[in-house]
Enzyme design. Structure first.
Site, PDB file in Angstrom:
ATOM      1  N   LYS A  32    -108.868 -19.019  34.454  1.00 21.36           N
ATOM      2  CA  LYS A  32    -108.424 -17.734  33.828  1.00 21.36           C
ATOM      3  C   LYS A  32    -109.025 -17.774  32.486  1.00 21.36           C
ATOM      4  CE  LYS A  32    -104.307 -16.076  34.378  1.00 21.36           C
ATOM      5  NZ  LYS A  32    -102.647 -16.000  34.507  1.00 21.36           N
ATOM      6  N   ARG A 103    -100.015 -17.049  28.924  1.00 18.83           N
ATOM      7  CA  ARG A 103    -100.147 -17.476  30.242  1.00 18.83           C
ATOM      8  C   ARG A 103    -100.781 -18.736  30.590  1.00 18.83           C
ATOM      9  NH1 ARG A 103    -101.621 -11.745  29.959  1.00 18.83           N
ATOM     10  NH2 ARG A 103    -100.399 -10.372  31.642  1.00 18.83           N
ATOM     11  N   GLY A 112     -98.523 -17.822  40.823  1.00 19.99           N
ATOM     12  CA  GLY A 112     -97.188 -17.652  40.676  1.00 19.99           C
ATOM     13  C   GLY A 112     -96.329 -19.068  40.597  1.00 19.99           C
ATOM     14  N   MET A 114     -96.842 -21.399  38.004  1.00 21.48           N
ATOM     15  CA  MET A 114     -96.807 -21.642  36.874  1.00 21.48           C
ATOM     16  C   MET A 114     -96.202 -20.473  35.992  1.00 21.48           C
ATOM     17  SD  MET A 114     -99.690 -24.724  35.842  1.00 21.48           S
ATOM     18  CE  MET A 114    -101.033 -23.638  36.389  1.00 21.48           C
ATOM     19  N   ARG A 376    -110.770 -13.263  39.131  1.00 20.48           N
ATOM     20  CA  ARG A 376    -110.798 -14.516  39.742  1.00 20.48           C
ATOM     21  C   ARG A 376    -111.531 -14.359  41.080  1.00 20.48           C
ATOM     22  NH1 ARG A 376    -104.282 -15.968  39.673  1.00 20.48           N
ATOM     23  NH2 ARG A 376    -103.769 -14.171  41.010  1.00 20.48           N
ATOM     24  N   HIS A 490     -95.922 -11.070  45.289  1.00 16.18           N
ATOM     25  CA  HIS A 490     -96.094 -12.466  45.225  1.00 16.18           C
ATOM     26  C   HIS A 490     -96.173 -13.054  46.789  1.00 16.18           C
ATOM     27  CE1 HIS A 490     -93.849 -16.575  45.752  1.00 16.18           C
ATOM     28  NE2 HIS A 490     -94.645 -16.673  44.712  1.00 16.18           N
ATOM     29  N   ARG A 596    -108.422 -40.732  76.549  1.00 20.11           N
ATOM     30  CA  ARG A 596    -107.242 -41.722  76.512  1.00 20.11           C
ATOM     31  C   ARG A 596    -106.886 -41.901  78.144  1.00 20.11           C
ATOM     32  NH1 ARG A 596    -106.197 -39.212  71.099  1.00 20.11           N
ATOM     33  NH2 ARG A 596    -106.369 -37.379  72.485  1.00 20.11           N
ATOM     34  N   ARG A 652    -111.895 -44.433  77.247  1.00 22.10           N
ATOM     35  CA  ARG A 652    -111.338 -45.742  76.656  1.00 22.10           C
ATOM     36  C   ARG A 652    -110.659 -46.651  77.753  1.00 22.10           C
ATOM     37  NH1 ARG A 652    -107.352 -45.345  71.804  1.00 22.10           N
ATOM     38  NH2 ARG A 652    -106.023 -44.933  73.624  1.00 22.10           N
ATOM     39  N   GLU A 779    -112.218 -51.309  65.738  1.00 24.48           N
ATOM     40  CA  GLU A 779    -110.818 -51.006  65.280  1.00 24.48           C
ATOM     41  C   GLU A 779    -109.970 -51.863  64.600  1.00 24.48           C
ATOM     42  OE1 GLU A 779    -108.277 -49.074  68.150  1.00 24.48           O
ATOM     43  OE2 GLU A 779    -109.555 -50.176  69.726  1.00 24.48           O
ATOM     44  N   SER A 798    -117.872 -46.859  68.676  1.00 27.80           N
ATOM     45  CA  SER A 798    -116.953 -45.703  68.249  1.00 27.80           C
ATOM     46  C   SER A 798    -115.933 -46.407  67.255  1.00 27.80           C
ATOM     47  CB  SER A 798    -116.416 -45.043  69.384  1.00 27.80           C
ATOM     48  OG  SER A 798    -115.657 -44.043  68.890  1.00 27.80           O
ATOM     49  N   GLY A 800    -112.469 -46.458  65.848  1.00 24.83           N
ATOM     50  CA  GLY A 800    -111.037 -46.145  66.049  1.00 24.83           C
ATOM     51  C   GLY A 800    -110.315 -46.093  64.480  1.00 24.83           C
ATOM     52  N   THR A 801    -110.406 -45.291  63.758  1.00 28.36           N
ATOM     53  CA  THR A 801    -110.197 -45.217  62.277  1.00 28.36           C
ATOM     54  C   THR A 801    -108.746 -45.187  62.291  1.00 28.36           C
ATOM     55  OG1 THR A 801    -110.502 -42.895  62.013  1.00 28.36           O
ATOM     56  CG2 THR A 801    -112.322 -44.430  61.220  1.00 28.36           C
ATOM     57  N   ASN A 802    -107.977 -44.857  63.274  1.00 19.92           N
ATOM     58  CA  ASN A 802    -106.317 -44.784  63.296  1.00 19.92           C
ATOM     59  C   ASN A 802    -105.846 -46.208  63.043  1.00 19.92           C
ATOM     60  OD1 ASN A 802    -106.546 -41.999  63.300  1.00 19.92           O
ATOM     61  ND2 ASN A 802    -106.072 -41.875  65.564  1.00 19.92           N
ATOM     62  N   ASP A 803    -106.424 -47.146  64.239  1.00 16.76           N
ATOM     63  CA  ASP A 803    -106.025 -48.389  64.020  1.00 16.76           C
ATOM     64  C   ASP A 803    -106.815 -49.301  63.047  1.00 16.76           C
ATOM     65  OD1 ASP A 803    -103.854 -48.705  65.886  1.00 16.76           O
ATOM     66  OD2 ASP A 803    -105.316 -49.265  67.622  1.00 16.76           O
ATOM     67  N   CYS A 865    -113.744 -41.839  66.553  1.00 13.61           N
ATOM     68  CA  CYS A 865    -112.972 -40.986  67.262  1.00 13.61           C
ATOM     69  C   CYS A 865    -111.514 -41.021  67.019  1.00 13.61           C
ATOM     70  CB  CYS A 865    -113.088 -41.563  68.575  1.00 13.61           C
ATOM     71  SG  CYS A 865    -112.479 -43.355  69.066  1.00 13.61           S
ATOM     72  N   TYR A 885    -122.068 -38.963  65.360  1.00  9.05           N
ATOM     73  CA  TYR A 885    -121.451 -38.028  65.684  1.00  9.05           C
ATOM     74  C   TYR A 885    -119.609 -38.373  65.359  1.00  9.05           C
ATOM     75  CZ  TYR A 885    -119.235 -41.075  69.578  1.00  9.05           C
ATOM     76  OH  TYR A 885    -118.792 -42.202  70.287  1.00  9.05           O
TER      77      TYR A 885
END
Length: 909
Positions: A32, A103, A112, A114, A376, A490, A596, A652, A779, A798, A800-803, A865, A885
């Protein structure tokens, strides 16, 4: 005080066509303040004022009130003198008082979230001076009434006692209206307003134990500190968390000379957009109220009128108001004040061309003079975002690369939600009509209170009007419906920013909070009843409405085509069924990065054979059960290969521990024992034998395939036979067989031998061949360290970023919910590492594994993946780490395509 000793200035002035700052200084002046400075320098009529920087807010959070006031007091006093000179008024004067607005202004728009205080500087003496100066006692006392109400709520904490109660000041006003037999604030007499001022001050004394502050400087410092405090208020914190904004940004404070839209019939206030924030249509639009202040427009307490004649005619059609009544009772600003409208129209065009983006502006007309209070880049829906970017590109205001960079990746998600089926809408029972404040389709059960929005899985929040305190409930609900308020209320602005379906200003709704009922034309609906909202038309529909999948078309398709032009990282999908594969392909997936196979075994007709295989005591018994599963697996793979004709499909091999497949309920165990003609105890013994203390690190992944090689043999056979069957039909398959959870080279080599030997056996049986590859899922942290050795044998990696995240942090994803929210709240972690890739830790393992793998096989194909493959900041990291990829769920594919293009543009241009 050394925290901000090096800062050259803490207070920046603007006004009279000059400014100390500019729009590039958003981090310091907030959005602002930076835009007020920019507009002032452009010659736009902006009330003079000054901005206290965000760094002062940061200092306040560390040093406290007294230290910060002492730090900026002389600068603020000097800036007040500058405003006094400009306006010809004096702060604290009884005869000629300067009144101020205070303000907030963070570096990003937080509508809205703050606090704001208007008309600051009034007291019992100054109000008389204002009466004398303006000759308008009603305006003066109305301004004083508003100031006490706003200051009382924002600075003195005069809030409703509970959700069932109304604002304490509103309650006093409602009592007076009832006593006087009136319904509108504008109907109060001068004496009424004087009585309200007295009653308001009395309420403050009773609630707080202190008199309402009369010294203007005390009022100013109270308001400044209240704005700083609002940065860490509940709704601001929730909004930051929801949008991923850091807590250490702080907010600026903007102090400006007041200009008044409530001085009578030559005064007004409004909000306008240079384009439609809901649809993106290139049409100037907005709302205004005569004889009002800005809060009246956005709060939803009064339903405003349209700025343009076109908008007014469109509104009348929705509200079923005829042209004669519209022109007489609800005229547009264009019709009421044509010259001022023309000036406003010129300014909106100038600002959009200058910022090269859709602008959201606030304005006030004081006694026939136009002032711009704010501009804005406007919050917009996903659909509007895409259309505006494409239109600005076609108009030559931005190029195609800038158009892509303008798209917020996560907002594309809004365009991928199911939409109402047009056939179902034809027979729908429309019970009421409101304003289409934010497009979309929402079906849910009625709730009346924001903090109860999570009472049902799918809820519609129904309110008379919403307030910033309702933010969390608005976020949880599927849709928002209000009886009051316009397109700039709002509810409307916040809903569009969230991409949430919203209908506002549905005047036919009668809402009773205490009874928890919604009455429309004599019909009563209760909490828990189903309703549907069509945010594109404003129709409120009884019950549920059938939906259908969206399509990539129009401007969305153009953006996707542009993304494909610039990106060079492929986007695949995680898909376990032919239907998932088809959906993903329609969204532009270039293959499957993860199928899977275990999900295929849980279906009723397969789980029995799977359990027989697990319970078998001999290899022969397991092979017999697996032979039952073979044709089912083969059929599944045929369907997926056919859906992805010619594109790579990574499959897999079985990953979860076997205990997940066995029955744990006594009744199901009895049933299995009967089917297999074995004792119940034998089943119980096997279930107990398979139980693990830590299944995530237990007998799963390649460990299963190496201890039970017949499982790998069956799955490989199913994959290869499926591909050969399709080849006979003239369909090309590109199977990529992925070995999960490898930690050592020997583990991979053992599985690789089984896979290749089985494939060769099938080729001999069929006297035919297909191309296939064998790779591994990285992984286990050790695999990233051994990647150079594993890559000598593997065709692809590949991640396996979760594990990998679980094992790197040592967090169990299933149990982390008990402490992760607290860690994020305390700042121990900035984000949930299972949602947003931990680039400093897990990300470095991805980089290391990629680099080491390619050190021994330079052309090694590397992908990811995990679900991080569809999260924007993670996708950009993977691009910069050199991955070939990413793979994500079908509905995240367009998002990943866009981010891959944005990453390429940032890196190359």
């Amino acid at each position: 005080m050394n925290i901000i000793e090096d800062v050259k200035a803490r207070v920046y002035n603007f006004g009279n066509k000059t400014a100390d700052g500019n729009r590039q200084m958003k981090n310091l002046l907030g959005g602002k303040g930076a835009n007020l400075a920019e507009m002032s320098a452009l010659g736009i009529p902006v009330p003079p004022g000054f901005t206290i920087t965000t760094e002062v807010c940061t200092a306040y959070n560390s040093l406290g009130k007294e230290a910060v006031i002492d730090m900026i007091k002389s600068d603020v006093e000097q800036s007040i003198k500058t405003i006094e000179t400009s306006m010809g008024t004096e702060f604290g004067s009884k005869e000629n008082p300067l009144l101020l607005s205070v303000r907030s202004g963070a570096r990003v728009s937080m509508p809205g979230m703050m606090d704001t205080v208007l008309n600051l500087g009034l007291n019992d003496e100054a109000v008389l001076g204002l009466v004398e100066k303006t000759g308008n006692p009603k305006f003066a006392w109305d301004s004083y009434r508003r100031f006490i109400q706003m200051y009382g709520g924002v600075v003195l904490g005069m809030k409703p006692a509970s959700k069932d109660d109304i604002d304490p000041f509103e309650e006093i006003m409602e009592h007076l209206k009832e006593k006087r037999g009136i319904s509108l604030d504008t109907e109060f007499t001068i004496q009424d307003l004087k009585d309200l001022v007295y009653d308001f001050k009395d309420a403050v004394k009773k609630r707080t134990g202190h008199d309402f502050p009369t010294n203007p400087w005390d009022q100013l410092w109270g308001a400044v500190i209240a704005v700083f405090n609002s940065w860490n208020g509940d709704r601001a914190v929730y909004y930051r968390t929801m949008n991923g904004y850091p807590s250490d940004w702080g907010t600026a404070v903007n102090v400006q000379a007041m200009v008044f839209g409530n001085m009578g019939d030559t005064s007004a206030t409004g909000v306008c957009f240079t384009r439609d924030a809901g649809t993106g249509e290139n049409v100037f639009n907005g709302e205004y109220l005569m004889n009002a202040q800005g809060e009246d427009v956005v709060s939803g307490v009064r339903t405003p009128q349209q700025i343009t004649k076109l908008g007014s005619i469109r509104w009348a059609e929705l509200a079923k108001v005829d042209e004669e009544e519209r022109a007489e009772t609800y005229p547009s600003l264009e019709e009421v004040m044509p010259e001022l409208y023309k000036e406003l129209d010129g300014i909106q065009k100038k600002l959009e061309n200058h910022y090269r983006d859709m602008q959201d502006m606030e304005f006030t007309i004081q006694d026939g003079k136009l002032w711009i209070l704010q501009t804005r880049n406007g919050k917009r829906t996903g659909a509007a975002m895409v259309k505006i970017a494409v239109d600005l590109m076609n108009e030559g205001l931005i190029d195609d690369k800038e158009a892509l960079l303008r798209i917020e990746a996560n907002k594309l998600d809004e365009l991928l939600h199911p939409i109402f089926d047009p056939k179902a809408l034809k027979t729908a029972n429309v019970i009421a009509q409101g304003l289409p404040a934010s497009p979309g389709a929402a079906t849910g059960k009625i709730v009346f209170f924001a903090d109860e929005a999570n009472k049902f899985k799918n809820s519609i929040l129904v309110r008379i009007e919403t307030s910033p305190e309702d933010l969390e409930g608005m976020h949880v609900a599927k849709g928002i419906l209000t009886a009051r308020g316009g397109m700039t209320s709002h509810a409307a602005v916040v809903a569009r920013g969230m991409g949430k379906c919203c209908i506002s200003g549905a005047g036919a709704l009668k809402i009773n909070y205490k009874a928890r009922t919604l009455t429309v034309n004599g019909h009563e609906y209760h909490e828990g009843d189903w309703i549907s909202l069509n945010g594109s038309t404003g129709n409120i529909i009884e019950g549920k409405v059938a939906t259908k999948e969206p399509e990539l078309s129009g401007e969305f398709a153009i953006i996707m085509k542009l993304a494909d032009k610039y990106r060079d990282m492929q986007v695949r999908t995680n898909a376990d069924t032919p239907n998932d594969a088809k959906i993903a392909r329609s969204f532009g997936a270039e293959g499957i990065g993860l199928t899977r196979t275990e999900h295929m075994f849980f279906e009723i007709d397969r789980i029995k054979a799977m359990r027989e295989m697990i319970l078998a005591d001999t290899v022969k018994g397991r092979i017999a059960a697996l032979n039952e599963l073979l044709p089912m697996q083969r059929s599944d793979f045929e369907g997926i290969f056919e859906a992805m004709q010619g594109l790579p499909v990574t499959i897999r091999l079985l990953d979860p521990p076997l205990h997940e497949f066995v029955p744990h309920e006594l009744a199901t165990q009895k049933e299995l024992a009967d089917d297999m003609h074995i004792s119940l105890q034998a089943v119980k013994n096997k279930v107990a034998e398979l139980a693990e203390f830590n299944p995530m690190l237990g007998h799963r992944g390649c460990r299963l395939g190496n201890t039970y090689p017949e499982i790998t043999e069956m799955q490989t056979r199913a994959i290869i036979e499926a591909a050969l069957n399709l080849k006979e039909r003239g369909i090309t398959s590109r199977p990529e067989i992925m070995v999960p959870l490898v930690g050592t080279l020997a583990e991979f080599e053992a599985q690789d031998r089984i896979i290749r030997d089985t494939a060769e056996a099938v080729f001999k049986e069929r006297n035919d061949k297909i191309e296939f590859s064998v790779g591994t899922m990285i992984e286990v942290p050790r695999a990233t360290l051994m990647a150079d050795l594993i890559a000598e044998k593997a065709d692809f990696f590949s991640f396996g970023t979760n594990d990998l995240t679980q094992m790197t942090f040592g967090y169990s994803r299933d149990d982390a919910g008990k402490f992760l929210p607290i860690y994020i709240e305390k700042g121990i972690l900035k984000a949930d590492p299972f949602e947003v890739l931990d680039q400093e830790g897990v990300g470095q393992l991805v980089k290391l594994g990629t680099e080491r793998g390619r050190s021994s096989k330079p052309k090694l194909k590397v992908g990811v993946c995990g679900e991080h493959g569809g999260e924007p900041s993670s996708v950009e990291f993977f691009y910069n780490s050199g991955l070939d990829y990413v793979s994500c769920s079908p509905y995240r594919v367009p998002i990943a395509r866009l981010v891959a293009a944005q990453a390429a543009i940032k890196a190359k241009y």
